[in-house]
Design an enzyme around this catalytic site. Sequence first.
Site, mmCIF file in Angstrom:
data_model
loop_
_atom_site.group_PDB
_atom_site.id
_atom_site.type_symbol
_atom_site.label_atom_id
_atom_site.label_comp_id
_atom_site.label_asym_id
_atom_site.label_seq_id
_atom_site.Cartn_x
_atom_site.Cartn_y
_atom_site.Cartn_z
ATOM 1 N N HIS A 37 29.757 37.461 42.681
ATOM 2 C CA HIS A 37 31.159 37.671 43.064
ATOM 3 C C HIS A 37 31.256 38.521 44.334
ATOM 4 O O HIS A 37 32.076 39.430 44.409
ATOM 5 C CB HIS A 37 31.925 38.373 41.944
ATOM 6 C CG HIS A 37 31.979 37.617 40.658
ATOM 7 N ND1 HIS A 37 32.295 38.223 39.452
ATOM 8 C CD2 HIS A 37 31.764 36.310 40.374
ATOM 9 C CE1 HIS A 37 32.265 37.318 38.487
ATOM 10 N NE2 HIS A 37 31.949 36.147 39.021
ATOM 11 N N HIS A 46 36.687 37.156 37.940
ATOM 12 C CA HIS A 46 35.704 36.245 38.493
ATOM 13 C C HIS A 46 36.411 35.518 39.633
ATOM 14 O O HIS A 46 37.601 35.215 39.548
ATOM 15 C CB HIS A 46 35.200 35.309 37.407
ATOM 16 C CG HIS A 46 34.492 36.049 36.301
ATOM 17 N ND1 HIS A 46 33.243 35.720 35.866
ATOM 18 C CD2 HIS A 46 34.870 37.136 35.570
ATOM 19 C CE1 HIS A 46 32.873 36.560 34.911
ATOM 20 N NE2 HIS A 46 33.854 37.425 34.720
#
Length: 611
Positions: A544, A587
Amino acid sequence: MATFKMSTTEEDVSGKTFDYVIVGGGTAGLALASRLSEDPSVTVVVLEAGEANIGDPNILVPAQFGKTFTNPKYDWAFPTEKQKYSNDKEFIWSRGKGLGGSSGLNFCAWVKPPAADIDAIEKLGNPGWNWQEYMKYSQRSETFHPAAQEQMDVYPHTYEARFRGTSGPIHTTVPFHYHAVDSLFQQTLVNKGLKNIKDPYGGDINGTWMANANLDPRTWTRSYSTTGYFIPAHDRPNLQVLTGATVARILFDDAVDGHDLTATGVEFQHDGRTYQVHAKHEVILSAGAIQSPQILELSGIGRAEVLKKIGVDMRIELDGVGENVQDHTFVGVSFELTGSPETYDQMRDPGYQAEALRLHAEGRGPQRMGITSFAYFPLSAATIDAPVLIERAAAQVLATEILPPGRREQLDLQIACLRDDTSVDLQLIAFPGFFTASKISFNPTPEPGKSYCTVLAFLNHPLSRGTIHAKSASPFDLPTIDPHYFEQDFDLEILVQHIKYTRTMTDTEPFKSGVVREVDPGPKCVTDQDIREYIKNTHGTSWHTIGSCSMLPREKQGVVDPELRVYGTRNLRVVDISIIPIHIAAHTQATAYMIAEKAADLIRASWLQRV
């Protein structure tokens, strides 16, 4: 999906002029290309270094988690530098290689951040980048399908229609899930005091809830940038997508004193030969948080010392390129479950896996699985020591006398977030299987015939900042990545608190009765120092990464302005997750689509004003 053949060749692109040249056919790149090419009067070309990988079952069948990781056909597998504060470990940062980018490589988690995290981006000097705008563009990207009756029969699923998109290219739904594990996790956390969230997609994720996945329930296959955006648009005569094209640098016209540079196209390599393609309106970088800053540096945009080191003449000095890098890292605590309920562990049995694939062809069975159980909550919900720990972190930040321009504003926002009892500093996910120590490789193999649950703990808002810079002037040399994990000790401390909180779940029903024993870190890991060493030795990237081309004011080490235009240029933009300047508790997939959707409107509006 039927066999799909890419029709664009280098002859269709080389020496040609397009209105928009997009570098990178990943999550955001294909979404942007699809939106811009909706106007038949403009022409768009996308250059993607990887293969098409269209119709590949390794991508399309959802529950084959990790099957494409480190495989060079699908994954760039970027290595990092040794991490000083993680016992000198080196990490592999997997990223999607091929059309769809990481949207074809990820775990299909469809998660959106809390409203406060997006509003923080606006507070850093980016008008128009707030939660209201996020919702508008995020909903534009998705079509939500409520849970089917067969799912409702075994587990209650709730949602609010006003938070969901109904006509976007990416299909989202409630995936198949091992509901015994979800029931254990969800009910235990409610019994420990967390609230149950009816719908986490409206800006409030503070509690425990069931997530959706980007799966198309009509076929139970991955819905991603390729299937959602590119396939429906691929036969437009004004859209060309060339795979196997590695961009070497952005081309500019001659500099004129007092004027921003104009990008005129890009130079790329295809099958060992060098070509150029020209841009009438804009060049748009959508190469991701790792390669977008690298391409800027190869083009002469970046820090003076970096450009000098790689032997590239400077065109624009931008100290923020490749800086302010933030990554989510995670660690797991695994438990053996009583009664051996059905979990992902059974997938290790070749017979079970073969039957699951057979059932998937009929639209049934566990190959439709997604990761569903999430919980986000403040540090104060995990430990009574939260105020002391937070003030210690604040003191460390204040004691840092030399910070890059603009960094203190970011850290101040993060400290304020920690002090807010409505913030979401901690994140837990219940993975229905053994998923610790070796992560994706699932080694060492757990005991046959037993079932496990791994509670994954994620660092949402790291205080540490890393760097990503070109290693040489060659586009084929992977960049140097140094995430600086745990350089700020509070990042490690908050993961310690995650693990200590997770261990208390065994004191609360139904987890108390549902667990046989803790497997990892296990009974030999007792003290805080033991936990710290366990984290250092077993944590990994969450894939991420953000911040390497931060959207900030130029004087605060910004790389792009709120219209995503690179400072010092007239018509070069960055459209991918690298522009997010401060990390979000989510996310990142859904946010990447949102960026592309908003960018499409910004670009269209910009050129409408000029014609």
